[in-house]
Design an enzyme around this catalytic site. Structure first.
Site, PDB file in Angstrom:
ATOM      1  N   THR A  88       5.189 -10.011   5.419  1.00 46.01           N
ATOM      2  CA  THR A  88       5.454 -10.951   6.629  1.00 46.01           C
ATOM      3  C   THR A  88       4.110 -11.759   7.176  1.00 46.01           C
ATOM      4  O   THR A  88       4.371 -12.143   8.189  1.00 46.01           O
ATOM      5  CB  THR A  88       5.804  -9.743   7.881  1.00 46.01           C
ATOM      6  OG1 THR A  88       4.981  -8.785   7.564  1.00 46.01           O
ATOM      7  CG2 THR A  88       7.328  -9.234   7.720  1.00 46.01           C
ATOM      8  N   LYS A 148      -1.572  -1.810  16.672  1.00 42.54           N
ATOM      9  CA  LYS A 148      -2.485  -1.081  15.757  1.00 42.54           C
ATOM     10  C   LYS A 148      -3.663  -0.276  16.703  1.00 42.54           C
ATOM     11  O   LYS A 148      -3.968   0.841  16.013  1.00 42.54           O
ATOM     12  CB  LYS A 148      -3.351  -1.909  14.797  1.00 42.54           C
ATOM     13  CG  LYS A 148      -2.367  -2.526  13.731  1.00 42.54           C
ATOM     14  CD  LYS A 148      -1.454  -1.475  13.123  1.00 42.54           C
ATOM     15  CE  LYS A 148      -0.758  -1.956  11.970  1.00 42.54           C
ATOM     16  NZ  LYS A 148       0.054  -0.882  11.209  1.00 42.54           N
ATOM     17  N   MET A 155       0.795  -1.251   0.102  1.00 43.15           N
ATOM     18  CA  MET A 155       0.038   0.087  -0.121  1.00 43.15           C
ATOM     19  C   MET A 155       0.895   1.253   0.010  1.00 43.15           C
ATOM     20  O   MET A 155       0.572   2.290  -0.625  1.00 43.15           O
ATOM     21  CB  MET A 155      -0.766   0.011   1.233  1.00 43.15           C
ATOM     22  CG  MET A 155      -1.902  -1.255   1.067  1.00 43.15           C
ATOM     23  SD  MET A 155      -3.087  -1.193   2.393  1.00 43.15           S
ATOM     24  CE  MET A 155      -2.538  -2.113   3.575  1.00 43.15           C
ATOM     25  N   ASP A 215      14.853   3.118   8.819  1.00 42.95           N
ATOM     26  CA  ASP A 215      14.394   2.259   9.628  1.00 42.95           C
ATOM     27  C   ASP A 215      13.455   2.854  10.611  1.00 42.95           C
ATOM     28  O   ASP A 215      13.941   3.829  11.317  1.00 42.95           O
ATOM     29  CB  ASP A 215      15.263   1.621  10.283  1.00 42.95           C
ATOM     30  CG  ASP A 215      15.005   0.626  11.502  1.00 42.95           C
ATOM     31  OD1 ASP A 215      13.875   0.566  11.751  1.00 42.95           O
ATOM     32  OD2 ASP A 215      15.877  -0.330  11.770  1.00 42.95           O
ATOM     33  N   VAL A 216      12.160   2.530  10.523  1.00 44.00           N
ATOM     34  CA  VAL A 216      11.397   3.469  11.404  1.00 44.00           C
ATOM     35  C   VAL A 216      11.419   3.529  13.039  1.00 44.00           C
ATOM     36  O   VAL A 216      10.933   4.260  13.784  1.00 44.00           O
ATOM     37  CB  VAL A 216       9.731   3.421  11.027  1.00 44.00           C
ATOM     38  CG1 VAL A 216       9.413   3.819   9.547  1.00 44.00           C
ATOM     39  CG2 VAL A 216       9.274   1.850  11.286  1.00 44.00           C
ATOM     40  N   ASN A 263       3.291   4.417   7.468  1.00 48.54           N
ATOM     41  CA  ASN A 263       2.722   2.961   6.843  1.00 48.54           C
ATOM     42  C   ASN A 263       3.678   1.948   7.116  1.00 48.54           C
ATOM     43  O   ASN A 263       3.020   0.736   6.999  1.00 48.54           O
ATOM     44  CB  ASN A 263       2.941   3.196   5.129  1.00 48.54           C
ATOM     45  CG  ASN A 263       2.334   2.182   4.394  1.00 48.54           C
ATOM     46  OD1 ASN A 263       1.548   1.553   4.478  1.00 48.54           O
ATOM     47  ND2 ASN A 263       3.502   1.566   3.926  1.00 48.54           N
ATOM     48  N   TYR A 280       0.079  -7.451  17.467  1.00 46.05           N
ATOM     49  CA  TYR A 280      -0.352  -6.503  16.249  1.00 46.05           C
ATOM     50  C   TYR A 280      -1.438  -5.629  16.670  1.00 46.05           C
ATOM     51  O   TYR A 280      -1.598  -4.564  16.268  1.00 46.05           O
ATOM     52  CB  TYR A 280      -0.525  -7.366  14.972  1.00 46.05           C
ATOM     53  CG  TYR A 280      -0.909  -6.828  13.725  1.00 46.05           C
ATOM     54  CD1 TYR A 280      -0.062  -6.307  13.135  1.00 46.05           C
ATOM     55  CD2 TYR A 280      -2.282  -6.798  13.428  1.00 46.05           C
ATOM     56  CE1 TYR A 280      -0.186  -5.654  11.933  1.00 46.05           C
ATOM     57  CE2 TYR A 280      -2.555  -6.190  12.032  1.00 46.05           C
ATOM     58  CZ  TYR A 280      -1.521  -5.562  11.414  1.00 46.05           C
ATOM     59  OH  TYR A 280      -1.544  -4.814  10.267  1.00 46.05           O
ATOM     60  N   ASP A 316      12.185   3.381   3.064  1.00 43.77           N
ATOM     61  CA  ASP A 316      12.135   1.910   3.605  1.00 43.77           C
ATOM     62  C   ASP A 316      13.401   1.285   3.868  1.00 43.77           C
ATOM     63  O   ASP A 316      14.264   2.075   3.986  1.00 43.77           O
ATOM     64  CB  ASP A 316      11.549   1.069   2.337  1.00 43.77           C
ATOM     65  CG  ASP A 316      10.666  -0.197   2.547  1.00 43.77           C
ATOM     66  OD1 ASP A 316      11.235  -1.011   3.292  1.00 43.77           O
ATOM     67  OD2 ASP A 316       9.621  -0.011   2.569  1.00 43.77           O
TER      68      ASP A 316
END
Ligand SMILES: NC(=O)c1ccc[n+]([C@@H]2O[C@H](COP(=O)([O-])OP(=O)(O)OC[C@H]3O[C@@H](n4cnc5c(N)ncnc54)[C@H](O)[C@@H]3O)[C@@H](O)[C@H]2O)c1
Length: 256
Positions: free
Chosen positions: A199, A165, A17, A63-64, A90, A161, A37
């Site tokens: 992943t 989120k 996305m 790397d976030v 994202n 997860y 990314d």
């Protein structure tokens, strides 16, 4: 040209996305799309495709989870593009490949990339947007990728997860409350069943997907562009009075 004059950074934009959103921003005339990314080769390919189609894009290795990396990225954007208008947080990893849904290392990994990564992006991205606001420029728009998993639970996904989120959903609302006076809007997008992530585990399994689709009113999985268009709306001035919102793009999954 819905992104005219806007400088945007999209994390995790080498695939899925994020890549679709970067291409769409490019087509909509963004002044510059920073494709960020860890996957340098794939990211460079996304940049090439945008530039070949007449858009303007550059790749940034980011790397976030790395705060110094965010600082360096913001310094580079300020130097080369003069400021930041749109930040799309994202980048993320799935929790559907874990066997043990309470594995501690997986919890830490999920929270670190999916939640702390967004926190760091907001911290440094909004600071750069505010500098621009102080120079008399318009505010900015932050779009955070949450998920239906930030709204409802699933029995087959690591709890980290859902927790990460859910954190993204609330970081978003806190950001909307805190930065509205600077005309910086912060919204979250909540995709449902989409093409699998790099992943993904069980959510890539056709049998699991078919079972999930039984509960989705539109009866099909979403396409990456269907999420990219929702992000575009929030990035553009068309959504100028929308902040703190959760835009669900799930074919009705969470409506029933
Ligand atoms: N695919 C789905 O079904 C789905 C559903 C709901 C929400 N989402 C969310 O949407 C976002 C995009 O997912 P996608 O489907 O495009 O997945 P994807 O796996 O295709 O893309 C994720 C990108 O993030 C990058 N990334 C991972 N860790 C990173 C890090 N530490 N630093 C920088 N980049 C990193 C990856 O390299 C990859 O390019 C994610 O936040 C995901 O959780 C996905």
């Amino acid at each position: 040209m819905r992104m005219k004059d806007k400088v945007a950074l999209i994390s995790g934009a080498a695939s899925g996305m994020g890549a679709a959103t970067a291409r769409l921003f490019g087509r909509e005339g963004a002044a510059m799309v920073f494709v960020a990314d860890l996957l340098d080769k794939e990211g460079a390919e996304v940049v090439d495709s945008i530039n070949k189609a007449g858009g303007k894009a550059r790749y940034l290795h980011l790397d976030v989870t790395d705060e110094a990396g965010w600082q360096a990225a913001m310094a580079e954007i300020e130097k080369s593009a003069g400021g930041l208008d749109v930040l799309v947080n994202n980048a993320g990893i799935s929790g559907s490949a874990e066997q043990d849904l309470y594995d501690t290392a997986a919890w830490n990994r999920l929270m670190n990339i999916n939640a702390t990564g967004v926190f760091l992006g907001m911290k440094h991205g909004i600071a750069l947007m505010k500098k621009r606001a102080a120079q008399g420029r318009k505010g900015g728009s932050v779009i955070n990728l949450s998920s239906v998993s930030g709204i409802v639970g699933q029995a087959y996904i690591h709890v980290g997860y859902n927790a990460s989120k859910g954190a993204v959903r609330m970081i978003t609302k806190a950001g909307a409350a805190q930065h509205g006076r600077d005309n910086i809007r912060v919204n979250s997008v909540h995709p449902g069943l989409m093409p699998p992530m790099r992943t993904s585990g069980r959510t890539a399994d056709p049998a699991t997907r078919a079972k999930t689709l039984k509960g989705v009113p539109l009866g099909r999985a979403g396409e990456v562009d269907e999420v990219a268009y929702a992000i575009l709306f929030l990035a553009s001035d068309e959504s100028s009075y929308v902040t703190g919102a959760e835009l669900v793009v799930d074919g009705g999954w969470t409506a029933v």
